[in-house]
Each structure stands twice: as C-alpha cells, then as structure tokens.
Motif scaffolding. Structure first.
Motif, mmCIF file in Angstrom:
data_model
loop_
_atom_site.group_PDB
_atom_site.id
_atom_site.type_symbol
_atom_site.label_atom_id
_atom_site.label_comp_id
_atom_site.label_asym_id
_atom_site.label_seq_id
_atom_site.Cartn_x
_atom_site.Cartn_y
_atom_site.Cartn_z
ATOM 1 N N PRO A 195 0.832 -1.209 0.000
ATOM 2 C CA PRO A 195 0.000 0.000 0.000
ATOM 3 C C PRO A 195 0.864 1.255 0.000
ATOM 4 C CG PRO A 195 -0.884 -1.605 1.539
ATOM 5 C CD PRO A 195 0.437 -2.144 1.062
ATOM 6 N N VAL A 196 0.451 2.234 -0.788
ATOM 7 C CA VAL A 196 1.327 3.381 -1.033
ATOM 8 C C VAL A 196 1.682 4.115 0.253
ATOM 9 C CG1 VAL A 196 -0.631 4.930 -1.545
ATOM 10 C CG2 VAL A 196 1.646 5.456 -2.417
ATOM 11 N N ILE A 197 0.754 4.254 1.183
ATOM 12 C CA ILE A 197 1.083 4.967 2.420
ATOM 13 C C ILE A 197 1.977 4.104 3.304
ATOM 14 C CG2 ILE A 197 0.118 6.089 4.470
ATOM 15 C CD1 ILE A 197 -2.279 6.881 2.831
ATOM 16 N N SER A 198 1.818 2.779 3.226
ATOM 17 C CA SER A 198 2.740 1.885 3.946
ATOM 18 C C SER A 198 4.154 2.072 3.431
ATOM 19 C CB SER A 198 2.304 0.427 3.767
ATOM 20 O OG SER A 198 1.019 0.202 4.282
ATOM 21 N N LYS A 199 4.298 2.221 2.113
ATOM 22 C CA LYS A 199 5.626 2.410 1.524
ATOM 23 C C LYS A 199 6.266 3.703 2.039
ATOM 24 C CE LYS A 199 6.108 1.265 -2.791
ATOM 25 N NZ LYS A 199 6.105 1.284 -4.282
ATOM 26 N N ILE A 200 5.456 4.757 2.139
ATOM 27 C CA ILE A 200 5.976 6.028 2.638
ATOM 28 C C ILE A 200 6.408 5.902 4.095
ATOM 29 C CG2 ILE A 200 5.400 8.434 3.157
ATOM 30 C CD1 ILE A 200 3.427 8.304 0.769
ATOM 31 N N VAL A 201 5.542 5.287 4.906
ATOM 32 C CA VAL A 201 5.836 5.167 6.337
ATOM 33 C C VAL A 201 7.037 4.263 6.569
ATOM 34 C CG1 VAL A 201 4.947 4.277 8.535
ATOM 35 C CG2 VAL A 201 3.515 5.735 7.108
ATOM 36 N N ARG A 202 7.169 3.196 5.789
ATOM 37 C CA ARG A 202 8.349 2.346 5.932
ATOM 38 C C ARG A 202 9.625 3.133 5.659
ATOM 39 N NH1 ARG A 202 6.870 -3.451 3.027
ATOM 40 N NH2 ARG A 202 5.102 -4.025 4.386
ATOM 41 N N ASP A 225 12.200 1.431 13.164
ATOM 42 C CA ASP A 225 11.298 0.952 14.213
ATOM 43 C C ASP A 225 11.394 -0.554 14.401
ATOM 44 O OD1 ASP A 225 10.176 3.216 15.273
ATOM 45 O OD2 ASP A 225 8.645 3.369 13.740
ATOM 46 N N SER A 226 10.897 -1.009 15.540
ATOM 47 C CA SER A 226 10.873 -2.434 15.831
ATOM 48 C C SER A 226 9.926 -3.147 14.875
ATOM 49 C CB SER A 226 10.418 -2.671 17.270
ATOM 50 O OG SER A 226 9.048 -2.312 17.406
ATOM 51 N N GLU A 227 10.106 -4.464 14.775
ATOM 52 C CA GLU A 227 9.259 -5.254 13.876
ATOM 53 C C GLU A 227 7.802 -5.190 14.301
ATOM 54 O OE1 GLU A 227 8.940 -9.909 12.395
ATOM 55 O OE2 GLU A 227 10.853 -9.095 13.085
ATOM 56 N N ALA A 228 7.556 -5.205 15.621
ATOM 57 C CA ALA A 228 6.174 -5.141 16.115
ATOM 58 C C ALA A 228 5.524 -3.808 15.763
ATOM 59 C CB ALA A 228 6.143 -5.365 17.628
ATOM 60 N N MET A 229 6.277 -2.719 15.952
ATOM 61 C CA MET A 229 5.726 -1.407 15.632
ATOM 62 C C MET A 229 5.487 -1.266 14.133
ATOM 63 S SD MET A 229 4.530 1.513 16.348
ATOM 64 C CE MET A 229 4.872 1.765 18.104
ATOM 65 N N MET A 230 6.395 -1.772 13.318
ATOM 66 C CA MET A 230 6.203 -1.693 11.879
ATOM 67 C C MET A 230 4.981 -2.486 11.448
ATOM 68 S SD MET A 230 8.266 0.454 10.711
ATOM 69 C CE MET A 230 7.782 0.213 9.010
ATOM 70 N N ALA A 231 4.731 -3.628 12.093
ATOM 71 C CA ALA A 231 3.545 -4.420 11.762
ATOM 72 C C ALA A 231 2.274 -3.637 12.086
ATOM 73 C CB ALA A 231 3.566 -5.740 12.520
ATOM 74 N N GLU A 232 2.278 -2.942 13.230
ATOM 75 C CA GLU A 232 1.114 -2.128 13.595
ATOM 76 C C GLU A 232 0.944 -0.962 12.622
ATOM 77 O OE1 GLU A 232 -0.753 0.380 17.375
ATOM 78 O OE2 GLU A 232 1.198 -0.624 17.569
ATOM 79 N N LEU A 233 2.061 -0.333 12.253
ATOM 80 C CA LEU A 233 2.000 0.763 11.289
ATOM 81 C C LEU A 233 1.533 0.272 9.924
ATOM 82 C CD1 LEU A 233 5.256 2.706 12.204
ATOM 83 C CD2 LEU A 233 2.930 3.620 12.303
ATOM 84 N N PHE A 240 -0.037 7.308 17.530
ATOM 85 C CA PHE A 240 1.398 6.996 17.511
ATOM 86 C C PHE A 240 2.162 8.223 18.010
ATOM 87 C CE2 PHE A 240 -0.583 4.627 13.994
ATOM 88 C CZ PHE A 240 -0.270 3.323 14.371
ATOM 89 N N PRO A 241 2.118 8.496 19.313
ATOM 90 C CA PRO A 241 2.700 9.747 19.835
ATOM 91 C C PRO A 241 4.224 9.767 19.720
ATOM 92 C CG PRO A 241 2.041 8.285 21.626
ATOM 93 C CD PRO A 241 1.523 7.662 20.371
ATOM 94 N N GLY A 242 4.739 11.009 19.657
ATOM 95 C CA GLY A 242 6.176 11.219 19.675
ATOM 96 C C GLY A 242 6.891 10.987 18.363
ATOM 97 N N ARG A 243 6.154 10.815 17.282
ATOM 98 C CA ARG A 243 6.796 10.507 16.011
ATOM 99 C C ARG A 243 7.096 11.763 15.200
ATOM 100 N NH1 ARG A 243 6.294 5.230 16.280
ATOM 101 N NH2 ARG A 243 7.360 4.834 14.312
ATOM 102 N N TYR A 244 6.223 12.764 15.285
ATOM 103 C CA TYR A 244 6.429 14.006 14.537
ATOM 104 C C TYR A 244 6.200 15.173 15.492
ATOM 105 C CZ TYR A 244 5.152 10.513 11.052
ATOM 106 O OH TYR A 244 5.061 9.362 10.328
#
Length: 238
Positions: free
Chosen positions: A112-119, A125-133, A211-215
């Motif tokens: 998904p295009v927004i997943s690509k941007i966020v990755r 990030d940790s694998e667990a956090m990336m899975a949630e994102l 997802f606090p503290g990211r931006y």
C-alpha cells in the motif's frame, strides 16, 4: 541515449509541477468566470505540461510528440466551446486517477502506497511497531482511495448540473437542481483541495494521538517527507 537526456532533473525542477498545477487552477477559474475558450485551452495545456514535464525535460521523443499533438489539438479548440467540457471533466479524471493509483497498491503482491511512505520514514522501528503501522497505513490507503472516488462522484454531479455551462445544459437537458458555473468552478478548482487538506489534517491529528512522539508538528512531517528525495517520490507508484 546521451548523458544529457538521461541526466537527473536539476534541484529547481521540483518547483515546476506546483507552479503548473497552480497555473491550471487559476486559468481554469478565469476561463469559467470569463467564459473564455482560449483560457480554457491554455488551462488544459497546463495539465498536459504537468503530466509531461519530466519526460519533456529529458527530451523523450514520445513526450515531445504527445506535447506537439496536444498543442495542435488545443490550438484548434481555442475558439470552440467544446474545450470547456475538458475543464468540467478534468477534476473527475484527476481524482479517479488518484483513486486508481492508491487502490491498485492494495492488490495482492503490492505494498500500500502509504505503507511504503511510512516504511521509508520509520525504517528504524521495531518489527512489532512496523507491523502495527503497516495495518494502520493499509487502512489509511483504503480510506484515501474511497475519499478520492467519493470526491470524483461529487465533482461529476456538480459538472452535470452546473448552469449554463454544465454537461447536462450543453446537451440541452434540463436539471431539477442546478448550481452556477461560478459555484462549480470554486468547488472544482479550489474547495476540492481544501477538502483534501481537511481530511489530511484530521487524520494527522488522530495519528499523532495513536502513535505519539513521532512528529513534532506538520512542518516536521513534511520536512521528513521532502528528505526522502525526488527519486523516492518519482518511483512511489511503481
């Protein structure tokens, strides 16, 4: 192919598309307000340049040929009322194109295009956090796809009932409801993008809570987006 034609675009080239997009919106609005066929043709010409800007810069033969054909066609239509039909349909086509670009990345085998941007933004990030994102951004890509489709349908409805220059009026069909050409223009050329901005602002506020503290803020988010570089954005939908 020579190195000159395959070289990367210069840094200032990033500003070309926003300038062309704003020129299109302004010319489209003026063309509607003044019922000017010539301005309508010029507005459509801005879209052609917007779509072909990079290959034209690199002197791709196919882009030069398409631009020449479009230029001849627009010159022929500059005194024709039919050119306004293109202005009526342009927002619908553009929004459906966005819906298709976003929606196709939801198909199996695609990211998904927004997943690509966020990755790209959150690669550490940790694998667990990336899975949630990934779950969140897949849903967000779906939401944007639906938003673009809904906006395209709204724009089509308004293009149909605008009077006296709307699609139904041009076909000689009376509409039970109508809006003025000016009202259509304000929505199609300006309010459309205000709605996109509003959806983004609402989602961004929710994302900061989830997802606090990211931006730090919106400016920090866009700074990080810009830092991904032109090559990333050029290849985003590939």
């Amino acid at each position: 192919m020579s190195g000159r034609t395959s070289a990367a675009s210069p840094a200032w080239f990033a500003a070309v598309r926003p300038v062309l997009a704003f020129s299109y919106l302004s010319l489209s609005h003026l063309a509607t307000a003044r019922d000017s066929h010539a301005l309508a043709a010029l507005a459509v010409g801005m879209i052609v340049l917007l779509l072909l800007a990079e290959p034209l810069w690199h002197r791709r033969p196919w882009a030069i040929a398409l631009a020449a054909i479009a230029g001849i066609a627009l010159w022929q239509l500059k005194d024709s009322a039919h050119i306004h039909i293109a202005l009526l349909l342009m927002p619908v086509i553009f929004l459906l194109l966005l819906a298709w670009l976003f929606g196709r990345t939801l198909m199996p085998g695609h990211v998904p295009v927004i997943s690509k941007i966020v990755r790209a933004l959150e690669g550490g990030d940790s694998e667990a956090m990336m899975a949630e994102l990934d779950r969140y951004t897949r849903g967000l890509t779906t939401i944007w796809t639906v938003v673009f489709i809904a906006m395209a349908l709204i724009n089509l409805a308004l293009a149909l009932i605008a009077s006296p220059g709307g699609l139904l009026a041009r076909a000689g069909i009376d509409s039970a409801w109508s809006i003025s050409d000016s009202q259509w223009s304000w929505f199609a050329n300006w309010l459309n993008y205000g709605l996109v901005g509003a959806v983004f602002a609402i989602e961004f506020a929710y994302r900061k809570r989830r997802f606090p503290g990211r931006y730090k803020n919106v400016a920090d988010f866009f700074r990080r987006m810009a830092a991904l570089g032109p090559a990333f954005w050029r290849d985003l939908f590939k």
